[in-house]
Design a protein around this motif. Structure first.
Motif, short mmCIF file in Angstrom:
data_model
loop_
_atom_site.label_atom_id
_atom_site.label_comp_id
_atom_site.label_asym_id
_atom_site.label_seq_id
_atom_site.Cartn_x
_atom_site.Cartn_y
_atom_site.Cartn_z
N MET A 5 -6.58 -38.27 -60.55
CA MET A 5 -6.43 -36.79 -59.92
C MET A 5 -7.60 -35.97 -60.03
O MET A 5 -7.98 -35.29 -59.08
CB MET A 5 -4.98 -36.23 -60.93
N LEU A 6 -8.30 -36.09 -61.29
CA LEU A 6 -9.31 -35.38 -61.27
C LEU A 6 -10.39 -35.74 -60.54
O LEU A 6 -11.51 -35.07 -59.96
CB LEU A 6 -9.91 -35.36 -62.88
N ASP A 13 -10.00 -34.27 -57.08
CA ASP A 13 -10.33 -32.95 -57.05
C ASP A 13 -11.82 -32.87 -56.74
O ASP A 13 -12.11 -31.72 -56.29
CB ASP A 13 -10.00 -32.36 -58.31
N ALA A 55 -11.87 -31.99 -53.15
CA ALA A 55 -10.66 -31.25 -52.52
C ALA A 55 -11.34 -29.72 -52.52
O ALA A 55 -12.43 -29.43 -53.19
CB ALA A 55 -9.61 -31.09 -53.69
N ARG A 115 -11.88 -25.97 -53.27
CA ARG A 115 -11.79 -25.21 -54.58
C ARG A 115 -10.52 -24.65 -54.92
O ARG A 115 -10.06 -24.69 -56.12
CB ARG A 115 -12.92 -24.29 -54.94
N GLN A 145 -7.65 -25.42 -54.15
CA GLN A 145 -6.53 -26.39 -54.02
C GLN A 145 -6.82 -27.75 -54.94
O GLN A 145 -6.35 -28.70 -54.62
CB GLN A 145 -6.39 -26.92 -52.60
N ARG A 146 -7.50 -27.44 -56.07
CA ARG A 146 -7.59 -28.49 -57.08
C ARG A 146 -6.42 -28.41 -58.17
O ARG A 146 -6.03 -27.58 -58.35
CB ARG A 146 -8.80 -28.23 -57.73
N HIS A 147 -6.54 -29.62 -58.80
CA HIS A 147 -5.22 -29.66 -59.74
C HIS A 147 -5.58 -28.90 -60.97
O HIS A 147 -6.67 -29.00 -61.52
CB HIS A 147 -5.17 -31.06 -60.33
N THR A 148 -4.41 -27.94 -61.31
CA THR A 148 -4.59 -27.23 -62.66
C THR A 148 -3.92 -28.18 -63.65
O THR A 148 -3.23 -29.10 -63.11
CB THR A 148 -3.80 -25.85 -62.54
N ARG A 182 -12.43 -33.62 -67.54
CA ARG A 182 -13.00 -33.32 -66.27
C ARG A 182 -14.53 -33.22 -66.23
O ARG A 182 -15.00 -33.40 -65.35
CB ARG A 182 -12.22 -31.90 -66.37
#
Length: 548
Positions: A69-70, A73, A76, A78, A80-83, A113
């Protein structure tokens, strides 16, 4: 006895072995096993302890999923990246990670990250580059919170700090708030103490006192108009740090200085009567700190500052007005509203507009060019600061409003309305009634406009002991106390007074005593006796109505 380290144990075993002790005797003496003795005889250095393998957690099976997932990102958008919250929700919903907790995911993402970003070649690791500063060129500014016990009440204040980057010389000032007035006054105080202004950039946070708007991710800022005028007046060049924690590292000198100052001078929490008293202590601490060394520097702060001070720019000839001028209307309660707080003014100004100069620690009210009120700024919000003297003209007409007046309550709390006032008030009300007694007290309070508070309290006490329950008697005793102090200041002999007695001189006697002696003869009416009609002994007054 201190515990022996492993190196010392090995040295002791080797020393005893050289003296001829057998292996079993060495084990018995030092309380160790056969293998320890053999390792000590083989090497002077103990073997490093084996690092334990990382402990398994419930998150281990899901770490590859989080890494993926990272990595996604990285490409992706900025926004709409995974929190961390989104990663945790996906693990629970899509992979049934019900035994994984949110803090476990948060800790792993925080460490992983930046590593993934470096692995993908998207940026270097977060490194800090050492900086060198030229004397008299750069400085850093910031605010920090401090807690103090002010007049018996624990409050949180703002401490302004201005630190020169080369020498580390810092100037601090404590204010009730961190508003624009405090921001400007802190600068003016620092320039006065340092004796000049840095020739280069001064680093700032994006404080509201200076920055009206941050423009995107650049260094461009929309500054407030008063701050632009202040910088122009002092020829000051500002450098604004990045928002967030990254910006704190760009002015780490003043960030660390505030923490050091707070830990070393504000522990335990200082107890003071006013902010002015606290700032006197802060100025003394700043002078004392010139004797300390920062880190491994060979010279003290004061020695470096002696090199830096002559290189600062000179101060402008004219001062800059740091206060904010406001035009406010007085309401029907004889109050003005400033930053959610209310302050009293004389009742004669009700309904009129007044000019208010707001400073960091006080505000001054003007009616035209005349100063009509001065108040210390309140620390909390939605409070009020009322001066009883401002309401006396209204209380003369409404004496019944005095007992429950908020201004009277605040005067008692501040020590301006003393127990002597209360005792004299109770006595005069008992003698003359509540209405007339309260009016007599108001007349006494009006005397405070012409004589000092201490002398007026002394006059009240003397009049109370003598049973003189009039404002004239209090005024006379207060003047006597004033004259006694003047004689003491001039070292004149005192008038003899009887111990434990209270005497009151009436105004007529006091005025007559200052007149020259009257040498004229006493008046006589003897010369008027000849004007009387001589009556005959047998003469009678004629009866009304009879003829002649």
């Amino acid at each position: 006895m201190a515990k022996m380290s492993k190196v010392e144990l090995y040295a002791a075993i080797r020393r005893d072995a050289r003296s001829g002790m057998a292996s079993r005797a060495l084990q018995h003496k030092h309380g160790v096993g056969f293998r320890t003795v053999q390792r000590a005889l083989a090497s002077v250095w103990p073997e490093p302890r084996k690092k334990l393998p990382p402990r398994k957690t419930k998150l281990d099976p899901f770490k590859p999923l989080i890494d993926q997932m990272l990595r996604v990102d990285l490409d992706a958008p900025r926004k709409q990246r995974h929190t961390v919250k989104r990663i945790f929700d996906r693990l629970v919903d899509e992979h049934d990670a019900v035994e994984v907790s949110y803090p476990m995911v948060r800790a792993y993402v925080a460490a992983r990250r930046p590593e993934i970003k470096v692995e993908a070649g998207r940026g270097p690791p977060n490194a800090f580059v050492p900086q060198s500063h030229q004397p008299g060129v750069e400085a850093e500014v910031d605010f920090g919170d401090v807690t103090v016990v002010l007049a018996g009440e624990q409050v949180k204040c703002c401490m302004f700090a201005f630190r020169l980057s080369y020498s580390g010389k810092a100037v601090h000032r404590v204010f009730a708030s961190g508003g624009q007035e405090a921001f400007f006054e802190g600068h003016v105080h620092a320039f006065r103490v340092l004796g000049g202004i840095p020739t280069g950039k001064v680093r700032y946070d994006n404080l509201k006192a200076a920055v009206a708007q941050v423009l995107g991710f650049s260094r461009a800022r929309v500054e407030t108009e008063r701050w632009i005028a202040f910088r122009s007046h002092h020829d000051l060049e500002a450098f604004y740090c990045q928002p967030g924690i990254g910006g704190a590292h760009e002015k780490g000198g003043v960030e660390g200085d505030i923490g050091w100052f707070r830990r070393n001078h504000m522990v335990p929490v200082p107890e003071v009567g006013s902010l002015a008293e606290l700032n006197e202590m802060v100025d003394l601490w700043d002078l004392q700190d010139e004797a300390r060394r920062i880190g491994t520097r060979p010279r003290t702060i004061g020695e470096h500052f002696a090199i830096e001070q002559p290189l600062l720019k000179a101060l402008p000839d004219e001062p800059f007005e740091t206060g904010l001028l406001m035009s406010l209307r007085v309401d029907r309660y004889a109050q003005i509203s400033v930053r959610t707080n209310h302050y009293s003014v004389p009742v004669r100004l009700i309904g009129r507009k007044v000019r208010v100069m707001v400073h960091a620690s006080e505000l001054i009210v003007y009616d035209g060019q005349e100063e009509v009120a001065r108040h210390e700024r309140l620390l909390a919000k939605a409070g009020s600061r009322l001066n009883l003297d401002h309401y006396l003209e209204a209380l003369v007409r409404k004496p019944g409003a005095l007992p429950g007046a908020t201004a009277l309550e605040q005067a008692r709390a501040a020590g301006r309305f003393t127990p002597v006032h209360d005792a004299w008030w109770a006595a005069v009300c008992k003698a003359h009634g509540d209405r007339d007694g309260t009016r007599a007290l108001i007349e006494v309070l009006l005397l405070a406009r012409h004589m000092s508070h201490e002398h007026l309290v002394a006059g009240l006490a003397s009049a109370l002991r003598a049973g003189a329950l009039t404002a004239d008697a209090v005024a006379l005793e207060a003047r006597k106390a004033t004259e006694a102090d003047q004689r003491e200041s001039l070292e004149l002999p005192k008038e003899p007074a009887k111990a434990d007695t209270a005497t009151v001189t009436f105004l007529t006697e006091r005025r007559m005593a200052h007149l020259p002696p009257d040498t004229r003869p006493l008046p006589s009416v003897a010369i008027y006796d000849q004007l009387l009609r001589r009556r005959h002994p047998g003469a009678e007054r004629p009866v009304e109505g009879e003829g002649s």
